[in-house]
Every structure is written in structure tokens, then in C-alpha cells.
Design an enzyme around this catalytic site. Structure first.
Site, PDB file in Angstrom:
ATOM      1  N   GLY A 225       0.766  -1.240   0.000  1.00 43.39           N
ATOM      2  CA  GLY A 225       0.000   0.000   0.000  1.00 43.39           C
ATOM      3  C   GLY A 225       0.796   1.289   0.000  1.00 43.39           C
ATOM      4  O   GLY A 225       0.209   2.374  -0.042  1.00 43.39           O
ATOM      5  N   ASP A 226       2.132   1.201   0.033  1.00 44.88           N
ATOM      6  CA  ASP A 226       2.919   2.443   0.088  1.00 44.88           C
ATOM      7  C   ASP A 226       4.310   2.235  -0.505  1.00 44.88           C
ATOM      8  O   ASP A 226       5.310   2.649   0.073  1.00 44.88           O
ATOM      9  CB  ASP A 226       3.027   2.921   1.539  1.00 44.88           C
ATOM     10  CG  ASP A 226       3.475   4.382   1.650  1.00 44.88           C
ATOM     11  OD1 ASP A 226       3.403   5.110   0.638  1.00 44.88           O
ATOM     12  OD2 ASP A 226       3.899   4.795   2.740  1.00 44.88           O
ATOM     13  N   LEU A 227       4.366   1.593  -1.676  1.00 44.88           N
ATOM     14  CA  LEU A 227       5.667   1.373  -2.320  1.00 44.88           C
ATOM     15  C   LEU A 227       6.086   2.655  -3.033  1.00 44.88           C
ATOM     16  O   LEU A 227       6.121   2.742  -4.255  1.00 44.88           O
ATOM     17  CB  LEU A 227       5.594   0.189  -3.289  1.00 44.88           C
ATOM     18  CG  LEU A 227       5.478  -1.189  -2.619  1.00 44.88           C
ATOM     19  CD1 LEU A 227       5.236  -2.276  -3.650  1.00 44.88           C
ATOM     20  CD2 LEU A 227       6.734  -1.509  -1.794  1.00 44.88           C
ATOM     21  N   ASN A 228       6.408   3.652  -2.229  1.00 44.04           N
ATOM     22  CA  ASN A 228       6.801   4.936  -2.812  1.00 44.04           C
ATOM     23  C   ASN A 228       8.312   5.012  -2.985  1.00 44.04           C
ATOM     24  O   ASN A 228       9.052   4.107  -2.598  1.00 44.04           O
ATOM     25  CB  ASN A 228       6.243   6.111  -1.993  1.00 44.04           C
ATOM     26  CG  ASN A 228       6.887   6.249  -0.629  1.00 44.04           C
ATOM     27  OD1 ASN A 228       8.108   6.217  -0.496  1.00 44.04           O
ATOM     28  ND2 ASN A 228       6.075   6.419   0.404  1.00 44.04           N
TER      29      ASN A 228
END
EC number: 2.7.1.81
Length: 373
Positions: A225-228
Site C-alpha cells: 500500500g505504500d511502495l513509494n
């Protein structure tokens, strides 16, 4: 709850430990002798890079994670996150090791008297991972492909994960779950009245009409949900030809994990890989090709991808504007996405879904023939 009261409760939830307090926590809870600590940027929790005195066989660098008061009220979720990190490490992913407390737990609840009330915070200690955030480097098409592949492998691997408290990942009103885009409406005031707000309102409208009605056709999975571009670390090595080659050396921050869908993960990854790119529209095809080398998308999932990427831009940009009002001292970190994000979202809208999809899907298809664009 009114927006005023809501703001106040949110503002109170972020931990404000000093370096001295963080150092004392590591020593009292985890039994390690600290030589130095330095604060790390964080959205709504508090993180410290911790250096400990050299031990015989243990690591000397860690990350102390102090969850905000709201997250600290959900220890089951933190426990599941810790076990997922350990599960993925055992499966060969470059995740941190979770350190146990002196009481042999993976987290500890500490209480602090703030003067007016006693607040409780969950604290964890993870090993520090080497590497540089990909935000700091120009990212090649090949690395984008590998990141897409990594995202799909991660979600697919988590299909085998079991835990008695796994239901805690059903986070119904979690603002960062992509299916909750309509919840952004109560934060829109943070944007003021302008063109940016009009675009976000339009995206939310389209999301309700075109995505909400198709959720039952998407394949479910657990999302990171947050592979930034700050949560993926890379290290370089010299290739046989003498050129630098980059490999993923670390996956960070599992705090936004929740039940979602495969297409959510690839949309989120595409959006974040666009942020620092000089050719942002081109990014999606390379990430998609990598993702589909592990998990090909269905026609319905592909049809929603453009709007899902736009929706993630909206989530990130709206919540950054809102959080800046709460934590103005953290503005530089919070506004990283906004520096280019509004421009990229505008460009996607100006080009239109069909034109953007054509670039993405043709680029992804070129990998099948062995001639990547």
C-alpha cells in the site's frame, strides 16, 4: 466529529519524543546500549536512526519506530505487520529484521505523562537497511520493471501468510486504502477553492461511478500500500561492462498495509514512480510490464488502472495539504509529492485516459516481444 475536533485529535496523536527519550527507550525496552540517535522523517509516527555500541554478533544500526496514539490503540495490527515483515524476510525479500523486547515481544506499549494526560505509544525496533531511496537517483526502465515485478511478487507471496489476527488488515475507514477515495471529501477544504480541487472532485466522482461498481470484479490480496520512492532502497554494483547496476536492497514502511486488490498495488506503485521521473507518463508501462510478468491483470482491472493512478495522486496530494495544516514544521517532508504531483495529475487529465493507456499498454506489450520501449 467536527473537522475542528478531528484536527485537534489528529494533531495530538503524533509522538514528540526527544533524542534523549528515544535513546532511553531503546535501552530500557530492548536492552541495547545506545551510542547515538538521529530523527528520521515520518508522516504521522516518529522514527529514529539508532546506533548502538558494537556487540559480538548483532547489528549496530536500527530504526526505532514510535506509533502515533491512534495506531497504538490497535496492537493487533502492529503485531500482524511485524509478522509479515518477518515472513517476507524468510521468503527472501529485503525487509528489516524485527527485534524482540527484553520481554520477548515484537513491540512494547509505553506510557508517557504529558502533564495533562497519560498517552500510550507502541514502540518497535527494526534493523537499519542499507541503500539509497530511489527518489535520489534517476530510475531506468529496467529498474521500473524490477520494481513492478517486486510489487507483484510481494502481494502473491502474502497469499501464503497466515496469522490469527489477520482480520486486523480489514481497515474499513483507513484513509490510505485506495477503495476509500470518497473519504477524501471531508479533507478537501485544505486545498482551498482552485483548479486542483476541481480535478480532485472530478476524480472522486468518477471513482464512485466507475471503480466502486467494479470492486467485486478485482482480485483480492494483501497490499503493502505504500511502495513509494522513499520506501524502496537500492544499492549499486558494477556490471561486467563496468557500468553501475542497481538492485533493490530494502523495502520499508509496512504501516499502510491492508486488504485490497492486485490492481491497487500496481496503481500505487506507478503513481509513486512517476513523482521524480522526467518522463512520468512513460513510467506506467515499465512498472506494469514487471507486475504482469508475475500477475497479469484482467481486462476489468486494466480498464480501471488510469483512474486508480489518478485517485492515488489525489489521496497523496489532499492528505499532504491537510497534514501541512496540522504539522507546518514537517512541511518539507509532507509536500514532497506535491512538488510534481499536481503537474503530473494535470498532465494525465489533459492527455486523457485513452492516450495514457495506449502508452502504458504498448510499452508493457513490448516486453513480451523482448523489445522494451
Amino acid at each position: 466529529m467536527s473537522s475542528g475536533n478531528y484536527q485537534q485529535s489528529e494533531a495530538l496523536s503524533k509522538p514528540t519524543f526527544s533524542e534523549e527519550q528515544a535513546s532511553a527507550l531503546v535501552e530500557s525496552v530492548f536492552g541495547l546500549k545506545v551510542s547515538k540517535v538521529r530523527p528520521l522523517p515520518s508522516y504521522d509516527d516518529q522514527n529514529f536512526h539508532v546506533y548502538v555500541s558494537k556487540t559480538k554478533d548483532g547489528p549496530t544500526e536500527y530504526v526505532l519506530k514510535i506509533s502515533n496514539t491512534k495506531a497504538s490503540k490497535n496492537p493487533d495490527l502492529i503485531e500482524v505487520q511485524n509478522h509479515i515483515i518477518m515472513f517476507l524476510k524468510a521468503a527472501g525479500f529485503p525487509t528489516a529484521s524485527v527485534c524482540h523486547t527484553k520481554g520477548d515481544n515484537t513491540a512494547s506499549l509505553v506510557s508517557v505523562d504529558s502533564g495533562s494526560e497519560i498517552k500510550s505509544y507502541l514502540v518497535r525496533l527494526l534493523t537499519y537497511l542499507p541503500g539509497r531511496p530511489i527518489a535520489e537517483l534517476p530510475v531506468s526502465p529496467q529498474l521500473l520493471y524490477e520494481i513492478g515485478k517486486l510489487a507483484a511478487k510481494l502481494d502473491k507471496t502474502l497469499q501464503r501468510f497466515h496469522h490469527p489476527k489477520l482480520s486486523s488488515l480489514h481497515r474499513e475507514n483507513f484513509i490510505w486504502n485506495l477503495k476509500n477515495v470518497p473519504l477524501l471529501e471531508k479533507y478537501l477544504y485544505a486545498l482551498g477553492q482552485n483548479r486542483n480541487r476541481e480535478i480532485v472532485e472530478h476524480v472522486i466522482h468518477l471513482f464512485k461511478e466507475e471503480v466502486m461498481t467494479k470492486l467485486s470484479h478485482f482480485r483480492e490480496c494483501i497490499n503493502h500500500g505504500d511502495l513509494n520512492d522513499h520506501n524502496i532502497l537500492i544499492e549499486s554494483s558494477k556490471s561486467a561492462s563496468g557500468n553501475a547496476e542497481y538492485q533493490v536492497s530494502g523495502i520499508l514502511d509496512f504501516g499502510d498495509m491492508s486488504y485490497g486488490y492486485y490492481v491497487f498495488e500496481v496503481a500505487i506503485t506507478i503513481m509513486y514512480m512517476m513523482i521524480e521521473s522526467k518522463s512520468p507518463i512513460q513510467v506506467g508501462g515499465h512498472v506494469l510490464a514487471g507486475f504482469e510478468s508475475i500477475t497479469p491483470l484482467t481486462a476489468v482491472e486494466k480498464g480501471a488502472l488510469f483512474l486508480l493512478v489518478c485517485s492515488r495522486f489525489c489521496q497523496s496530494l489532499v492528505m499532504a495539504a491537510y497534514s501541512c495544516q496540522l504539522y507546518p514544521e514537517n512541511k518539507d517532508y509532507l509536500m514532497v509529492t506535491a512538488k510534481t504531483g499536481w503537474k503530473h495529475l494535470q498532465q494525465m487529465f489533459d492527455m486523457g485516459q485513452k492516450a495514457v493507456e495506449e502508452i502504458w499498454f504498448e510499452t508493457a506489450k513490448s516486453y513480451e516481444s523482448g523489445i522494451s520501449m
